[in-house]
Enzyme design. Structure first.
Site, PDB file in Angstrom:
ATOM      1  CD  GLU A  35      -4.200  65.150  45.803  1.00 63.39           C
ATOM      2  OE1 GLU A  35      -4.536  64.745  44.437  1.00 63.39           O
ATOM      3  OE2 GLU A  35      -4.868  65.960  46.213  1.00 63.39           O
ATOM      4  NE  ARG A 262      -6.248  56.908  36.682  1.00 65.89           N
ATOM      5  CZ  ARG A 262      -6.321  57.374  37.931  1.00 65.89           C
ATOM      6  NH1 ARG A 262      -6.822  56.587  39.070  1.00 65.89           N
ATOM      7  NH2 ARG A 262      -5.700  58.253  38.333  1.00 65.89           N
ATOM      8  CE  LYS A 272      -5.232  58.948  46.115  1.00 61.91           C
ATOM      9  NZ  LYS A 272      -4.036  59.926  46.082  1.00 61.91           N
TER      10      LYS A 272
HETATM   11  P1  ATP Z   1      -6.993  58.364  42.887  1.00 63.37           P
HETATM   12  O1  ATP Z   1      -8.137  58.673  41.769  1.00 63.37           O
HETATM   13  O2  ATP Z   1      -7.209  56.919  43.307  1.00 63.37           O
HETATM   14  O3  ATP Z   1      -6.963  59.433  43.847  1.00 63.37           O
HETATM   15  P2  ATP Z   1      -4.835  59.619  41.658  1.00 63.37           P
HETATM   16  O4  ATP Z   1      -4.095  59.247  40.310  1.00 63.37           O
HETATM   17  O5  ATP Z   1      -5.445  60.898  42.064  1.00 63.37           O
HETATM   18  O6  ATP Z   1      -5.618  58.348  42.143  1.00 63.37           O
HETATM   19  P3  ATP Z   1      -2.343  59.996  43.079  1.00 63.37           P
HETATM   20  O7  ATP Z   1      -2.021  59.942  44.369  1.00 63.37           O
HETATM   21  O8  ATP Z   1      -2.425  61.281  42.416  1.00 63.37           O
HETATM   22  O9  ATP Z   1      -3.769  59.287  42.961  1.00 63.37           O
HETATM   23  O10 ATP Z   1      -1.456  59.023  42.121  1.00 63.37           O
HETATM   24  C1  ATP Z   1      -0.045  58.673  42.497  1.00 63.37           C
HETATM   25  C2  ATP Z   1       0.600  57.971  41.069  1.00 63.37           C
HETATM   26  O11 ATP Z   1      -0.100  56.873  41.078  1.00 63.37           O
HETATM   27  C3  ATP Z   1       0.196  58.808  39.991  1.00 63.37           C
HETATM   28  O12 ATP Z   1       1.297  58.825  39.084  1.00 63.37           O
HETATM   29  C4  ATP Z   1      -0.915  58.161  39.439  1.00 63.37           C
HETATM   30  O13 ATP Z   1      -0.952  58.315  37.722  1.00 63.37           O
HETATM   31  C5  ATP Z   1      -0.594  56.620  39.979  1.00 63.37           C
HETATM   32  N1  ATP Z   1      -2.193  55.652  39.713  1.00 63.37           N
HETATM   33  C6  ATP Z   1      -3.008  56.193  40.448  1.00 63.37           C
HETATM   34  N2  ATP Z   1      -4.230  55.308  40.272  1.00 63.37           N
HETATM   35  C7  ATP Z   1      -3.695  54.442  39.517  1.00 63.37           C
HETATM   36  C8  ATP Z   1      -3.924  53.238  38.842  1.00 63.37           C
HETATM   37  N3  ATP Z   1      -5.365  52.622  39.020  1.00 63.37           N
HETATM   38  N4  ATP Z   1      -3.285  52.460  38.194  1.00 63.37           N
HETATM   39  C9  ATP Z   1      -2.008  52.759  37.807  1.00 63.37           C
HETATM   40  N5  ATP Z   1      -1.654  54.004  38.545  1.00 63.37           N
HETATM   41  C10 ATP Z   1      -2.264  54.606  39.026  1.00 63.37           C
HETATM   42 MG    MG Z   2      -4.728  62.721  42.068  1.00 62.68          MG
END
Ligand code: ATP
Ligand code: MG
Length: 561
Positions: A35, A262, A272
């Site tokens: 995202e 995660r 983020k």
């Molecule tokens: P954040 O909480 O940092 O915003 P998010 O999951 O909302 O993380 P996205 O941009 O939606 O961030 O993530 C893109 C991809 O990366 C998704 O498939 C998500 O599951 C994966 N991802 C995000 N954070 C992690 C993590 N800490 N470990 C492994 N994979 C991750």
């Molecule tokens: Mg997200």
């Protein structure tokens, strides 16, 4: 999988099982779906390595898909940064996709769902809907609008799209089951009204699809075969499938969602939203501050793509969440830079040494090897003269026998140069040592082949020649948080655990061969650590970031010879 030597992780097992059960290898396709609401961090690196790694292993395409359904928080800057970071890690995506490109298709499908009686417009407030949601043990209450006619729903939904209503006045909901044990199946929202411009569709739309409605359908449009996401989406899987079942054509691939844990790194936060707070509150100097666990921060700190990939590979893919110690990441970069980084000499806390029996107004250029790890050794010249800097901590007037550095009356070798003996410490009025007077053994020059040059002395020190040295800025970093899990303390904000001393800026003196160093170049300052030239460097002043401490000691290096 091509080579069977490596053991498969559970994600690879899922794919192998599908292939065994007749899934066509040609139809494998993966995606990485960020995202664009912030910069990528080390947790994302795991997901990137997983998805792009599968692409390489199975020779299958991998899409980079921006999940850009929330115009309130997303920006073009983030899209550009994400692309840069994935490329920097060394991966190539097949298609660059945006969920926003599918807004029309998603809308058309939503209209189909309405026509089939599977979606309806709800005109209650969000508070009212929340009250009706129920709890895991208590079923929800159906909305009074749930049984609106298809005609009325079609009319309202169209008018929502046309911008006739204020933000938040109506939503489109899937009509599933308010009594489902899975709360996410209790008539989830598919669309909301948001009068906000989008970074790509501008003001074309004022209704935006929700994540659950968008994600699976986007996977389907792109014909992604396996959609891997993190564990918090496990409960969403049922909904993911419900939405797909309502649109999918049996002749096409139906994407499969599976979840993995995660990745969390100690002494930092990988979210983020939280990283944005560090940026906005000025705790760090931007998303690429070398203290940030972002990919761009790690890059600026001196991490290499190889070290980050090695880290991701080492921790692997897990089914349960756990905390990975940041020292493992440090280990990975040290291993990589040990092979790659040229060795140079730099003194961080200078103490002046005068070699009293070395002729004044003389200089000589000595050979120094660039990297003992090189197959074909290369050398550079380092200037030597009567006045040098060594590290303050490398000299003591008196010390016990375990102090293998310089002390009065004793000898050490200067790396690539001569053996010197400390004769006298010069002090200021307060008793601080300001210089050390030494003598040198003119026959002891390294590599000269004389018996004196082979003479064993216990310690070897790094040094720079004062008249030739270049003054530079050095930025040394410590952990950004004092606690290993700053965001896991109930009732406490993670910001309470900020380490106030995470950045130390000092000046240092380096050998003149570094004068032309360019931003992004890595060096090992011998006996100190790995450093990278920061983009803040100018023609007048070089700035170095310390990547990581050096754990090697001369003893170890010498032992290998
Ligand atoms: P954040 O909480 O940092 O915003 P998010 O999951 O909302 O993380 P996205 O941009 O939606 O961030 O993530 C893109 C991809 O990366 C998704 O498939 C998500 O599951 C994966 N991802 C995000 N954070 C992690 C993590 N800490 N470990 C492994 N994979 C991750
Ligand atoms: Mg997200």
């Amino acid at each position: 999988m091509a080579e069977e030597t490596k053991s498969l992780n559970f994600i690879e097992h899922i794919i192998e099982d599908d292939l065994e059960n007749g899934f066509d290898k040609q139809d494998l396709r993966f995606r990485f779906p960020p995202e664009p609401n912030g910069y990528l961090h080390i947790g994302h690196a795991s997901s990137i390595c997983l998805n792009f790694g599968l692409g390489l292993d199975y020779d299958a395409p991998v899409n980079l898909r921006f999940d850009d359904t929330n115009p309130a928080k997303e920006e073009k800057e983030y899209v550009e940064a994400i692309k840069r970071d994935v490329e920097w890690l060394g991966y190539k995506w097949d298609k660059e996709c945006y969920a926003s490109d599918y807004f029309q298709q998603l809308y058309d499908w939503a209209v189909e769902l309405i026509k089939k009686g599977k979606a309806y417009v709800d005109s209650q407030t969000s508070e009212e809907m929340a009250e009706q949601k129920g709890t895991p043990s208590q079923t929800g209450i159906e909305s009074p609008y749930r049984n609106r006619s298809v005609e009325e729903n079609l009319d309202l939904f169209q008018r929502m799209k046309n911008g006739e209503f204020e933000s938040g006045t109506h939503v489109l909901r899937a009509k599933i089951d308010m009594a489902s044990s899975n709360m996410l199946m209790r008539d989830p929202i598919m669309y909301r009204i948001l009068h906000k411009a989008h970074h790509r569709t501008n003001t074309d739309w004022c209704i935006y699809p929700m994540y659950d409605w968008t994600h699976g359908e986007s996977d389907y449009i792109e014909q992604v075969s396996h959609s891997f996401c993190t564990l918090e989406f496990a409960m969403h899987r049922e909904l993911y499938e419900w939405f797909l079942d309502n649109v999918y054509d049996e002749n096409k691939v139906k994407p499969k969602q599976r979840e993995f844990a995660r990745r969390n790194l100690s002494h930092t936060v990988v979210s983020k939203r939280k990283l944005l707070r560090l940026v906005e509150d000025g705790v760090v100097n931007g998303w690429d501050d070398p203290r940030m666990p972002t990919i761009s921060g790690l890059k600026r700190r001196g991490y290499t793509p190889e070290s980050i990939k090695k880290f991701a590979e080492t921790i692997g893919i897990a089914k349960r969440e756990n905390l990975i110690d940041v020292s493992l990441l440090e280990f990975c970069v040290r291993e990589d830079l040990n092979k790659k980084a040229p060795r140079v000499m730099g003194v961080l806390n200078p103490l002046k040494v005068v070699i009293t029996n070395y002729p004044e107004d003389t200089e000589e250029y000595l050979d120094a090897e660039n990297n003992p790890e090189e197959e074909n050794m290369t050398y550079r010249k380092v200037p030597f003269s009567r006045e040098l800097y060594i590290e303050q901590e490398d000299f003591r007037e008196e010390a016990n026998r375990k102090f293998f550095r310089l002390k009065l009356g004793k000898e050490v070798r200067l790396k690539n140069a001569y053996i010197i003996k400390a004769e006298k410490a010069i002090k200021d009025d307060e008793g601080n040592i300001t210089e050390v007077h030494c003598t040198y053994d003119p026959l002891s020059k390294s590599g000269s082949g004389t018996p004196e040059s082979q003479r064993k002395v216990k310690g070897t020190l790094h040094w720079v020649s004062i008249p030739h040295a270049k003054e530079v800025e050095v930025r040394e970093y410590d952990r950004l948080f004092t606690d290993p899990e700053p965001d896991r303390h109930e009732g406490k904000d993670f910001m309470e655990f900020i380490n106030p001393d995470s950045l130390r800026v000092t000046k240092a003196f380096v050998e003149p061969s570094l004068a032309d160093a360019k931003a992004g170049e890595h060096f090992q300052f011998q006996r100190i650590g790995y450093f990278i030239v920061d983009p803040d460097s100018t023609d007048e002043k070089l700035v170095f970031n310390k990547t990581v401490e050096l754990r090697d000691s001369w003893a170890k290096i010498d032992a290998k010879k």
